[in-house]
Design an enzyme around this catalytic site. Structure first.
Site, PDB file in Angstrom:
ATOM      1  N   SER A 143       0.850  -1.192   0.000  1.00  0.00           N
ATOM      2  CA  SER A 143       0.000   0.000   0.000  1.00  0.00           C
ATOM      3  C   SER A 143       0.883   1.238   0.000  1.00  0.00           C
ATOM      4  O   SER A 143       1.965   1.234   0.614  1.00  0.00           O
ATOM      5  CB  SER A 143      -0.891   0.034   1.245  1.00  0.00           C
ATOM      6  OG  SER A 143      -1.513   1.313   1.386  1.00  0.00           O
ATOM      7  N   TYR A 157      -2.033  -0.372  10.049  1.00  0.00           N
ATOM      8  CA  TYR A 157      -2.213  -0.870   8.673  1.00  0.00           C
ATOM      9  C   TYR A 157      -1.011  -0.498   7.806  1.00  0.00           C
ATOM     10  O   TYR A 157      -0.442  -1.346   7.109  1.00  0.00           O
ATOM     11  CB  TYR A 157      -3.495  -0.279   8.082  1.00  0.00           C
ATOM     12  CG  TYR A 157      -3.676  -0.542   6.595  1.00  0.00           C
ATOM     13  CD1 TYR A 157      -4.101  -1.792   6.135  1.00  0.00           C
ATOM     14  CD2 TYR A 157      -3.415   0.459   5.662  1.00  0.00           C
ATOM     15  CE1 TYR A 157      -4.258  -2.031   4.775  1.00  0.00           C
ATOM     16  CE2 TYR A 157      -3.569   0.230   4.307  1.00  0.00           C
ATOM     17  CZ  TYR A 157      -3.994  -1.020   3.865  1.00  0.00           C
ATOM     18  OH  TYR A 157      -4.150  -1.254   2.518  1.00  0.00           O
TER      19      TYR A 157
HETATM   20  P1  NAP Z   1     -11.805  -5.239  -0.135  1.00  0.00           P
HETATM   21  O1  NAP Z   1     -12.602  -4.713  -1.264  1.00  0.00           O
HETATM   22  O2  NAP Z   1     -12.151  -4.862   1.261  1.00  0.00           O
HETATM   23  O3  NAP Z   1     -11.778  -6.854  -0.255  1.00  0.00           O
HETATM   24  C1  NAP Z   1     -11.088  -7.552   0.717  1.00  0.00           C
HETATM   25  C2  NAP Z   1     -11.008  -9.024   0.311  1.00  0.00           C
HETATM   26  O4  NAP Z   1     -10.181  -9.683   1.276  1.00  0.00           O
HETATM   27  C3  NAP Z   1     -12.345  -9.712   0.308  1.00  0.00           C
HETATM   28  O5  NAP Z   1     -12.330 -10.684  -0.724  1.00  0.00           O
HETATM   29  C4  NAP Z   1     -12.379 -10.378   1.679  1.00  0.00           C
HETATM   30  O6  NAP Z   1     -13.173 -11.557   1.716  1.00  0.00           O
HETATM   31  C5  NAP Z   1     -10.915 -10.758   1.835  1.00  0.00           C
HETATM   32  N1  NAP Z   1     -10.518 -10.957   3.218  1.00  0.00           N
HETATM   33  C6  NAP Z   1     -10.588 -10.086   4.271  1.00  0.00           C
HETATM   34  N2  NAP Z   1     -10.113 -10.657   5.380  1.00  0.00           N
HETATM   35  C7  NAP Z   1      -9.721 -11.894   5.047  1.00  0.00           C
HETATM   36  C8  NAP Z   1      -9.180 -12.994   5.749  1.00  0.00           C
HETATM   37  N3  NAP Z   1      -8.922 -12.905   7.070  1.00  0.00           N
HETATM   38  N4  NAP Z   1      -8.906 -14.140   5.071  1.00  0.00           N
HETATM   39  C9  NAP Z   1      -9.162 -14.242   3.756  1.00  0.00           C
HETATM   40  N5  NAP Z   1      -9.695 -13.246   3.027  1.00  0.00           N
HETATM   41  C10 NAP Z   1      -9.971 -12.089   3.665  1.00  0.00           C
HETATM   42  O7  NAP Z   1     -10.254  -4.882  -0.311  1.00  0.00           O
HETATM   43  P2  NAP Z   1      -9.440  -4.268  -1.558  1.00  0.00           P
HETATM   44  O8  NAP Z   1      -9.584  -2.800  -1.536  1.00  0.00           O
HETATM   45  O9  NAP Z   1      -9.747  -5.033  -2.786  1.00  0.00           O
HETATM   46  O10 NAP Z   1      -7.961  -4.570  -1.059  1.00  0.00           O
HETATM   47  C11 NAP Z   1      -7.220  -5.685  -1.519  1.00  0.00           C
HETATM   48  C12 NAP Z   1      -5.783  -5.514  -1.067  1.00  0.00           C
HETATM   49  O11 NAP Z   1      -5.267  -4.291  -1.590  1.00  0.00           O
HETATM   50  C13 NAP Z   1      -5.602  -5.437   0.452  1.00  0.00           C
HETATM   51  O12 NAP Z   1      -4.424  -6.110   0.828  1.00  0.00           O
HETATM   52  C14 NAP Z   1      -5.471  -3.956   0.709  1.00  0.00           C
HETATM   53  O13 NAP Z   1      -4.752  -3.677   1.879  1.00  0.00           O
HETATM   54  C15 NAP Z   1      -4.733  -3.515  -0.542  1.00  0.00           C
HETATM   55  N6  NAP Z   1      -4.898  -2.089  -0.804  1.00  0.00           N
HETATM   56  C16 NAP Z   1      -6.106  -1.553  -1.083  1.00  0.00           C
HETATM   57  C17 NAP Z   1      -6.218  -0.170  -1.299  1.00  0.00           C
HETATM   58  C18 NAP Z   1      -7.541   0.496  -1.574  1.00  0.00           C
HETATM   59  O14 NAP Z   1      -7.560   1.754  -1.607  1.00  0.00           O
HETATM   60  N7  NAP Z   1      -8.631  -0.239  -1.794  1.00  0.00           N
HETATM   61  C19 NAP Z   1      -5.077   0.634  -1.242  1.00  0.00           C
HETATM   62  C20 NAP Z   1      -3.850   0.041  -0.961  1.00  0.00           C
HETATM   63  C21 NAP Z   1      -3.765  -1.316  -0.748  1.00  0.00           C
HETATM   64  P3  NAP Z   1     -14.784 -11.512   2.031  1.00  0.00           P
HETATM   65  O15 NAP Z   1     -15.435 -11.049   0.738  1.00  0.00           O
HETATM   66  O16 NAP Z   1     -15.128 -12.896   2.383  1.00  0.00           O
HETATM   67  O17 NAP Z   1     -14.966 -10.513   3.138  1.00  0.00           O
END
Ligand code: NAP
Length: 252
Positions: A143, A157
């Protein structure tokens, strides 16, 4: 059995779901991992199957070692593992460090860091030529927060993602001559449900005008970079941390 089997942790929603759909187009059989949202995971599988691909939804909480072992065993049923996207990650409600409980910190680091390490361990056992495998790729989700620190929001985080940056570099070197490339993408503000899960459903709208490109990124834009890092097109890229942040992470 197929030639390419890819595990995407947190493949049910957001960036992970986009990676699953795109990877399928490139011939991967995809393990769509999810924690609790079976409906969302099944919808990703249905999309992939409708497009002629192959995917399986597997529930596993990456903060639980037993779940991770079961996840990788499920992948073994489909063929030789060739890729892992360590995508599952969580944020939490905005807090200062002097307010954070041990429970919060344990959850954050168990999912974002320990889960990524244990998944990498299982992937390496299967893909490394040292263990009789035939190579593969790992892409970690960092991130922009690892550089910005996320003060008064979630320093925990941001720190967990700092660990991912370091793990990417060290692990890449550890397995560089074992047929495995390890890279990371470092997204900026991406329009997914992550922000609502941290109690900030309007975070994207509120930050948009302050971002260098005056917009958030999409899950698809991050997934494109991940797919490239998994592909042979990036065959000499390892230990790289690719900012997909619309310039956010290089702001002074
Ligand atoms: P998101 O929309 O909140 O989706 C999170 C996903 O992770 C969902 O599929 C969820 O499953 C799964 N998950 C959560 N806890 C888990 C666990 N304990 N075991 C297995 N699966 C789990 O997140 P996103 O925005 O796509 O983020 C994906 C990655 O990118 C993360 O690592 C996040 O830190 C990183 N990231 C995101 C952003 C942003 O702005 N969105 C920025 C920087 C980095 P369920 O559907 O079953 O809940």
């Amino acid at each position: 059995m197929t030639d390419q089997v890819l595990i995407v942790t947190g493949g049910s929603r957001g960036i992970g779901a986009s990676v699953c759909r795109k990877a399928s187009v490139f011939g991967h059989t995809v393990i769509v991992n999810y924690a609790g949202n079976k409906t969302a995971a099944d919808a990703v599988v249905a999309d992939i199957e409708a497009a002629g691909g192959k995917a399986v939804a597997v529930q596993a909480d990456v903060s639980r070692e037993a779940d991770i072992l079961a996840l990788f065993n499920a992948a073994d049923e489909l063929g030789q593992l060739t890729g892992l996207v360590n995508n599952a990650g969580v944020v939490d409600f905005s807090q200062r460090v002097d307010e954070m409980t041990a429970e919060r910190l344990t959850r954050m680091f168990s999912i974002n860091v320990v889960g990524s390490f244990l998944c990498a361990r299982e992937a390496i056992k299967r893909m490394s030529t040292r263990h009789g495998g035939s190579g593969g790729g790992i892409v970690n989700l960092g991130s922009a927060g690892s550089k910005l620190g996320s003060p008064s929001q979630y320093v925990d985080y941001a720190s967990s993602k700092g660990a991912i940056d370091t793990m990417t570099v060290g692990l890449a070197l550890e397995v560089a001559d074992e047929g495995i490339r390890v890279n990371a993408v470092r997204p900026g503000i991406i329009d997914t449900e992550l922000h609502a899960s941290g109690g900030l459903p309007d975070r994207v709208a509120q930050l948009q005008s302050k971002l260098p490109m005056k917009r958030a990124g999409s899950a698809d834009e991050v997934a494109e970079a991940i797919i490239w890092l998994l592909s042979e097109s990036s065959s000499y890229t390892t230990g790289a941390i690719l900012d997909v942040s619309g310039g956010r992470s290089i702001l002074p």
